[in-house]
Design a protein around this motif. Structure first.
Motif, short mmCIF file in Angstrom:
data_model
loop_
_atom_site.label_atom_id
_atom_site.label_comp_id
_atom_site.label_asym_id
_atom_site.label_seq_id
_atom_site.Cartn_x
_atom_site.Cartn_y
_atom_site.Cartn_z
N LEU A 164 77.28 33.64 27.59
CA LEU A 164 76.83 32.51 26.76
C LEU A 164 77.88 32.23 25.70
O LEU A 164 78.18 33.10 24.87
CB LEU A 164 75.49 32.85 26.11
N ASP A 165 78.45 31.05 25.76
CA ASP A 165 79.53 30.70 24.83
C ASP A 165 78.96 29.88 23.68
O ASP A 165 78.72 28.70 23.81
CB ASP A 165 80.61 29.92 25.58
N GLU A 166 78.75 30.52 22.55
CA GLU A 166 78.15 29.88 21.38
C GLU A 166 76.98 28.98 21.77
O GLU A 166 77.01 27.77 21.52
CB GLU A 166 79.21 29.07 20.63
N PRO A 167 75.96 29.57 22.37
CA PRO A 167 74.88 28.73 22.92
C PRO A 167 74.04 28.08 21.83
O PRO A 167 73.26 27.19 22.12
CB PRO A 167 74.04 29.73 23.72
N LYS B 86 88.19 33.01 22.58
CA LYS B 86 86.93 33.54 23.12
C LYS B 86 86.48 32.75 24.34
O LYS B 86 86.14 33.32 25.38
CB LYS B 86 85.83 33.48 22.04
N THR B 87 86.48 31.44 24.17
CA THR B 87 86.07 30.58 25.29
C THR B 87 86.99 30.77 26.48
O THR B 87 86.54 30.87 27.63
CB THR B 87 86.06 29.10 24.84
N THR B 88 88.27 30.85 26.20
CA THR B 88 89.26 31.05 27.26
C THR B 88 88.96 32.34 28.03
O THR B 88 88.97 32.35 29.27
CB THR B 88 90.67 31.10 26.64
#
Ligand SMILES: Nc1ncnc2c1ncn2[C@@H]1O[C@H](COP(=O)(O)OP(=O)(O)OP(=O)(O)O)[C@@H](O)[C@H]1O
Ligand SMILES: [Mg+2]
Lengths: 281, 263
Positions: free
Chosen positions: A167-170, A44-46
């Motif tokens: 937003l990555d797991e904010p 996901k982050t990638t």
């Protein structure tokens, strides 16, 4: 035209032996609230890093396939160019704030873009008010709570007025109540400003109700892509490590027991409560 | 931590805090210059006392006293070294002149410490970074400076956490001789360095994502401006400089020993 479109996107980190994302083809329309979820390490982050060109520019490695974000080829444009269109909020609030006061931090992006002081001041105040931290503007970020810091990070991105906010797991460092408040701020921005939101999140319990598009990934690939109610009612999703909302699961159980509930899958407890109340009438 | 207490900034608002840091820097330089051109104790003492109202006005007496107390060790060191060298080089006699010379050196040192601590106690790191930026220092430097200030407490906290964690696993930091003790800190340093590197990568990523380096002409939310207070300070320091130069050239300043009539 979709605001984010990828075609057969694959990427391998320079130090990795196999690709972290493979053959990703997705479309995100303007104004959507997209939820990306999937088990840890599924990429996901990638994927998010490709949206503003951090991949491949910052991380190097090998990016294959096509990616268009806000009408631009994100693989070719440098990140500082993409930053005007895509705002990115990271997981750890502490490591994305660098200034010694909140307002200075919020101004950071605008300073980089060379805005003049008057317009900068207006935009900074606007972003601070939208995220509800105007009163904290002179505080130092490191003496604030995680939730407040994450608001600063969001304000900092908003001040640049991007079309997309990723937003990555904010909220993974926050308690559920602070997390809920952050999600409400984000949803509000999506509704009021028509901002396209891409949110990576494990806790669907809290977030599924806001989304109108959900993407589930596993092992670097897209498994499901569609409307939340349709995707989350599919039985196959239960096999991947995805936190299906409890209300959805409970609804299925009740349905299986023969309860006379409606046919739209509920995504949060309130929706389910309404359905049960309806049924009990 | 207590070593840095005198140099730590607390948010206070006073006429002194609001001065332009560039002006305060000029002030420090001039005090330095004046302290160096005088060789007698009376003007140096005057210089020391003259700055006290400044400290009062900034309402930082407590921290200021603390930083002076911190300098006491070094001050007494300077005092005794001076006495000792005079004693050994000037025929093994201890006279009033030797003592007064040593006291002069020490007072000079205290004047320097005083003006330095006034500067650091009344200038926020933010202001300092801004001053660096607006004096044409490349932005990378002032950014590095403010980031360092910003992350020092974070890293200190992290070091504490790592130390606690390693102690919980049986690491004994305070055991053995000097070398052994230094070696004991390796299991604390390595995780600290690793996490600092990871942190800096995350920071770099976040900076990129906020258009770091997008234009050559970076702007700034704040502007430093010379206000009334700055001009007053400028006038005062220029006055001090003129009086000092005049005194050195034309006014014979008596020594304390001459005033007291001691040989
Ligand atoms: N900087 C990197 N260098 C090399 N490999 C990496 C890097 N970052 C991630 N990976 C690898 O890429 C894969 C996908 O990681 P990614 O961080 O995108 O997962 P994720 O879905 O965000 O997981 P999480 O939910 O834990 O945040 C993992 O196998 C991971 O080991
Ligand atoms: Mg991740």
């Amino acid at each position: 035209m979709p605001i984010i479109e990828t075609k057969n996107l694959s990427y391998t980190y320079p130090s990795a032996s196999r690709p972290s994302i493979q053959d990703i083809s997705i479309k995100v329309e303007k104004g959507e609230f997209v939820l990306i979820t999937g088990p840890s390490g599924c990429g996901k982050t990638t994927l998010c890093r490709t949206f503003n060109g951090l991949i491949p520019h910052f991380y190097q490695g090998e990016l294959k396939g096509e990616i268009t974000v806000a009408g631009k080829n994100a693989a070719k444009q440098p990140t500082m160019e993409m930053a005007k269109h895509v705002g990115m909020v990271f997981q750890n609030p502490e490591n994305q704030l660098f200034a010694l006061s909140v307002e200075k931090d919020v101004a950071f992006g605008l300073e980089n873009l060379g805005f003049d002081r008057k317009e900068m001041r207006e935009r900074v105040n606007w972003a601070l008010k939208l995220t509800g931290i105007y009163d904290l503007r002179e505080r130092s970020p490191h003496e604030m709570s995680g939730g407040q810091q994450q608001r600063v990070a969001i304000a900092a991105v908003l001040a640049m007025q991007p079309e997309i906010i990723v937003l990555d797991e904010p909220t993974s460092f926050l308690d559920p109540l602070s997390a809920e408040k952050i999600f409400e701020v984000i949803y509000d921005l999506n509704q009021k400003l028509g901002l396209t939101v891409v949110l990576v999140e494990h806790r669907l319990d809290l977030t599924a109700k806001y989304a109108n598009h959900i993407i589930i990934m596993d092992e670097g690939k897209i498994c499901f892509d569609g409307k939340p109610r349709e995707v989350l009612s599919k039985q196959e999703t239960r096999l991947i490590g995805v936190g299906i909302p409890k209300a959805t699961l409970l609804y299925e159980m009740l349905k299986k027991e023969g309860a006379k509930l409606g046919n739209t899958t509920p995504l949060c407890s309130k929706e389910l409560a309404d359905m049960v109340q309806e049924a009990l009438k | 931590m207590s070593v840095f207490d005198g140099l730590k900034f607390r948010k206070v608002y006073s006429p002194i805090h609001n001065l332009d840091p560039r002006m305060k820097f000029i002030y420090v330089i001039i005090i330095f210059a004046v302290a160096i051109i005088f060789n007698t104790i009376i003007p140096l003492l005057t210089l020391f006392l003259m700055q006290v109202p400044f400290v009062m006005l900034a309402r930082v007496q407590k921290q200021w006293l603390r930083s002076l107390r911190g300098a006491m060790f070094l001050a007494s060191f300077i005092f005794f070294i001076n006495i000792a060298t005079n004693f050994f080089t000037q025929g093994y006699t201890l006279n009033a002149k030797n003592i007064e010379d040593a006291a002069t050196m020490t007072t000079r040192f205290l004047v320097l410490v005083e003006s330095f601590s006034v500067f650091f106690l009344t200038t926020s790191p933010d202001h300092l970074g801004l001053a660096l930026e607006q004096t044409k220092v490349p932005y990378e430097f002032s950014f590095a400076f403010t980031t360092a200030v910003r992350f020092v407490p974070v890293l200190a906290e992290e070091a504490q956490t790592i130390m606690d964690a390693q102690k919980a696993r049986g690491l004994e930091l305070e055991k053995g001789n000097f070398l052994k003790r230094i070696r004991n800190y390796v299991p604390v340093l390595i995780p600290l360095i690793v996490s600092a590197i990871r942190r800096s990568l995350e920071l770099a990523e976040a900076m990129e994502a906020r258009a770091w380096g997008a234009t050559k002409k970076r702007t700034n939310l704040y502007a430093l401006k010379f206000n009334k207070g700055d001009y007053v300070l400028l006038a005062l320091t220029t006055g001090v400089l003129i009086v000092a130069v005049y005194t050195v050239l034309y006014v014979p300043v008596p020594t304390i020993r001459a005033l007291l009539g001691v040989p």
